[in-house]
Design a protein around this motif. Structure first.
Motif, PDB file in Angstrom:
ATOM      1  N   THR A   2       0.829  -1.200   0.000  1.00 23.57           N
ATOM      2  CA  THR A   2       0.000   0.000   0.000  1.00 23.57           C
ATOM      3  C   THR A   2       0.867   1.255   0.000  1.00 23.57           C
ATOM      4  OG1 THR A   2      -1.811   1.143   1.098  1.00 23.57           O
ATOM      5  CG2 THR A   2      -0.212   0.113   2.517  1.00 23.57           C
ATOM      6  N   LYS A   3       0.335   2.314  -0.548  1.00 22.03           N
ATOM      7  CA  LYS A   3       1.095   3.562  -0.657  1.00 22.03           C
ATOM      8  C   LYS A   3       0.654   4.594   0.373  1.00 22.03           C
ATOM      9  CE  LYS A   3       2.537   2.810  -5.288  1.00 22.03           C
ATOM     10  NZ  LYS A   3       3.727   2.081  -5.067  1.00 22.03           N
ATOM     11  N   LYS A   4      -0.342   4.238   1.189  1.00 22.19           N
ATOM     12  CA  LYS A   4      -0.838   5.148   2.218  1.00 22.19           C
ATOM     13  C   LYS A   4      -0.909   4.388   3.535  1.00 22.19           C
ATOM     14  CE  LYS A   4      -3.186   7.364  -1.483  1.00 22.19           C
ATOM     15  NZ  LYS A   4      -3.012   8.760  -1.681  1.00 22.19           N
ATOM     16  N   ILE A   5      -0.195   4.900   4.531  1.00 27.06           N
ATOM     17  CA  ILE A   5      -0.036   4.194   5.802  1.00 27.06           C
ATOM     18  C   ILE A   5      -0.317   5.164   6.941  1.00 27.06           C
ATOM     19  CG2 ILE A   5       1.622   2.973   7.289  1.00 27.06           C
ATOM     20  CD1 ILE A   5       3.182   2.402   4.559  1.00 27.06           C
ATOM     21  N   VAL A   6      -1.088   4.700   7.913  1.00 29.70           N
ATOM     22  CA  VAL A   6      -1.314   5.479   9.129  1.00 29.70           C
ATOM     23  C   VAL A   6      -0.756   4.675  10.291  1.00 29.70           C
ATOM     24  CG1 VAL A   6      -3.000   6.588  10.635  1.00 29.70           C
ATOM     25  CG2 VAL A   6      -3.397   6.530   8.160  1.00 29.70           C
ATOM     26  N   VAL A   7       0.119   5.310  11.070  1.00 31.84           N
ATOM     27  CA  VAL A   7       0.688   4.683  12.257  1.00 31.84           C
ATOM     28  C   VAL A   7      -0.097   5.211  13.454  1.00 31.84           C
ATOM     29  CG1 VAL A   7       2.762   4.285  13.619  1.00 31.84           C
ATOM     30  CG2 VAL A   7       2.936   4.514  11.130  1.00 31.84           C
ATOM     31  N   TYR A  28       8.564   7.371   1.094  1.00 32.85           N
ATOM     32  CA  TYR A  28       7.260   8.034   1.140  1.00 32.85           C
ATOM     33  C   TYR A  28       7.381   9.345   1.906  1.00 32.85           C
ATOM     34  CZ  TYR A  28       4.958   3.531  -0.072  1.00 32.85           C
ATOM     35  OH  TYR A  28       4.540   2.376  -0.671  1.00 32.85           O
ATOM     36  N   ARG A  29       6.409  10.221   1.731  1.00 26.48           N
ATOM     37  CA  ARG A  29       6.339  11.449   2.528  1.00 26.48           C
ATOM     38  C   ARG A  29       5.797  11.124   3.910  1.00 26.48           C
ATOM     39  NH1 ARG A  29       3.750  16.840   0.224  1.00 26.48           N
ATOM     40  NH2 ARG A  29       4.766  17.811   1.997  1.00 26.48           N
ATOM     41  N   PHE A  30       6.352  11.777   4.921  1.00 29.30           N
ATOM     42  CA  PHE A  30       5.888  11.590   6.292  1.00 29.30           C
ATOM     43  C   PHE A  30       5.194  12.849   6.797  1.00 29.30           C
ATOM     44  CE2 PHE A  30       6.514  12.214  10.878  1.00 29.30           C
ATOM     45  CZ  PHE A  30       5.783  11.131  11.348  1.00 29.30           C
ATOM     46  N   PHE A  31       4.081  12.656   7.471  1.00 31.72           N
ATOM     47  CA  PHE A  31       3.346  13.751   8.096  1.00 31.72           C
ATOM     48  C   PHE A  31       3.066  13.370   9.546  1.00 31.72           C
ATOM     49  CE2 PHE A  31       2.173  13.641   3.625  1.00 31.72           C
ATOM     50  CZ  PHE A  31       2.373  14.957   3.237  1.00 31.72           C
ATOM     51  N   ASP A  32       3.461  14.230  10.463  1.00 31.52           N
ATOM     52  CA  ASP A  32       3.141  14.002  11.871  1.00 31.52           C
ATOM     53  C   ASP A  32       1.799  14.664  12.139  1.00 31.52           C
ATOM     54  OD1 ASP A  32       2.951  13.958  14.668  1.00 31.52           O
ATOM     55  OD2 ASP A  32       5.136  13.950  14.846  1.00 31.52           O
ATOM     56  N   LYS A  65      -7.344  14.445   4.029  1.00 34.62           N
ATOM     57  CA  LYS A  65      -7.013  15.184   2.801  1.00 34.62           C
ATOM     58  C   LYS A  65      -5.553  14.950   2.420  1.00 34.62           C
ATOM     59  CE  LYS A  65      -7.491  19.748   0.655  1.00 34.62           C
ATOM     60  NZ  LYS A  65      -7.085  19.194  -0.604  1.00 34.62           N
ATOM     61  N   LEU A  66      -4.665  14.882   3.403  1.00 38.55           N
ATOM     62  CA  LEU A  66      -3.257  14.582   3.110  1.00 38.55           C
ATOM     63  C   LEU A  66      -3.124  13.217   2.442  1.00 38.55           C
ATOM     64  CD1 LEU A  66      -1.404  15.738   6.367  1.00 38.55           C
ATOM     65  CD2 LEU A  66      -1.234  16.776   4.092  1.00 38.55           C
ATOM     66  N   LEU A  67      -3.859  12.239   2.955  1.00 35.27           N
ATOM     67  CA  LEU A  67      -3.811  10.906   2.355  1.00 35.27           C
ATOM     68  C   LEU A  67      -4.345  10.924   0.927  1.00 35.27           C
ATOM     69  CD1 LEU A  67      -5.001   8.736   5.382  1.00 35.27           C
ATOM     70  CD2 LEU A  67      -2.721   8.690   4.326  1.00 35.27           C
ATOM     71  N   ILE A  68      -5.413  11.666   0.720  1.00 32.69           N
ATOM     72  CA  ILE A  68      -6.019  11.742  -0.616  1.00 32.69           C
ATOM     73  C   ILE A  68      -5.087  12.467  -1.586  1.00 32.69           C
ATOM     74  CG2 ILE A  68      -7.894  12.836  -1.927  1.00 32.69           C
ATOM     75  CD1 ILE A  68      -9.726  12.168   0.520  1.00 32.69           C
ATOM     76  N   ASP A  69      -4.472  13.566  -1.127  1.00 30.89           N
ATOM     77  CA  ASP A  69      -3.700  14.447  -2.009  1.00 30.89           C
ATOM     78  C   ASP A  69      -2.283  13.972  -2.307  1.00 30.89           C
ATOM     79  OD1 ASP A  69      -5.903  16.086  -2.061  1.00 30.89           O
ATOM     80  OD2 ASP A  69      -5.051  17.641  -0.760  1.00 30.89           O
ATOM     81  N   ASN A  70      -1.784  12.998  -1.561  1.00 27.09           N
ATOM     82  CA  ASN A  70      -0.405  12.539  -1.762  1.00 27.09           C
ATOM     83  C   ASN A  70      -0.382  11.109  -2.281  1.00 27.09           C
ATOM     84  OD1 ASN A  70       1.663  14.616  -0.552  1.00 27.09           O
ATOM     85  ND2 ASN A  70      -0.159  14.672   0.748  1.00 27.09           N
ATOM     86  N   PRO A  71       0.355  10.874  -3.367  1.00 23.72           N
ATOM     87  CA  PRO A  71       0.390   9.518  -3.930  1.00 23.72           C
ATOM     88  C   PRO A  71       0.979   8.494  -2.964  1.00 23.72           C
ATOM     89  CG  PRO A  71       1.927  10.974  -5.100  1.00 23.72           C
ATOM     90  CD  PRO A  71       1.165  11.821  -4.137  1.00 23.72           C
TER      91      PRO A  71
END
Length: 163
Positions: A2-7, A28-32, A65-71
């Protein structure tokens, strides 16, 4: 994979550390998630006042929205309740969740070693545990954080590679 991960996990469970390391390993890009709280939310937490469902609504929408907007993206977010996790996944069918599970004593010990974090006091941590409805194994990869961070990271990467 998967390309979208939530920790997921309560404050102090290692979401940011493990999330950053997963993102780095996968490119991948990381967002806190903490960085996306409103000023009002941060102020409440810094005063030891737990957030309500209403306080979290716009925050969770911003993370979705971050998950939707980032591949590709890895987001660290408490995701304490099933409805919060549903909000994070809204409009997406390719989100993997990794839940960092630990006891309140283990996590409180880690909290006491943190400096300059707005999340203050054992009462706040106890509030998160009181709110927490742990994800099931069907909903998330569950990893015990009693092991060291490298072992947690390696287990997360192994589970994610199978998804």
């Amino acid at each position: 994979m998967t390309k979208k991960i939530v920790v997921l996990g309560v404050s102090g469970s290692g979401k940011s550390l493990i999330g950053k390391n997963i993102a780095e390993k996968l490119g991948y890009r990381f967002f806190d998630g903490d960085d996306f709280h409103s000023t009002a939310n941060v102020e409440k937490m810094s005063q030891g006042i737990p957030l309500t469902d209403d306080d979290r609504k716009d925050w969770l929408a911003a993370l979705n929205k971050l998950l939707i907007d980032n591949p590709t993206a890895v987001i660290a977010c408490s995701g304490l309740k099933p409805e919060y996790r549903a909000m994070l996944r809204q409009g997406l069918d390719d989100v993997a969740m990794v839940y960092l599970k630990g006891s309140i004593d283990t996590i409180w010990e880690r909290h006491q070693k943190r400096d300059d974090h707005y999340f203050k006091g054992r009462g706040m941590l106890e509030s998160q545990f009181a709110t927490l409805i742990e994800p099931t194994e069907e909903e998330a990869f569950v990893i015990d954080i009693a092991q060291d961070a490298d072992a947690v990271l390696n287990q997360a990467l192994s589970l994610l590679s199978e998804s």
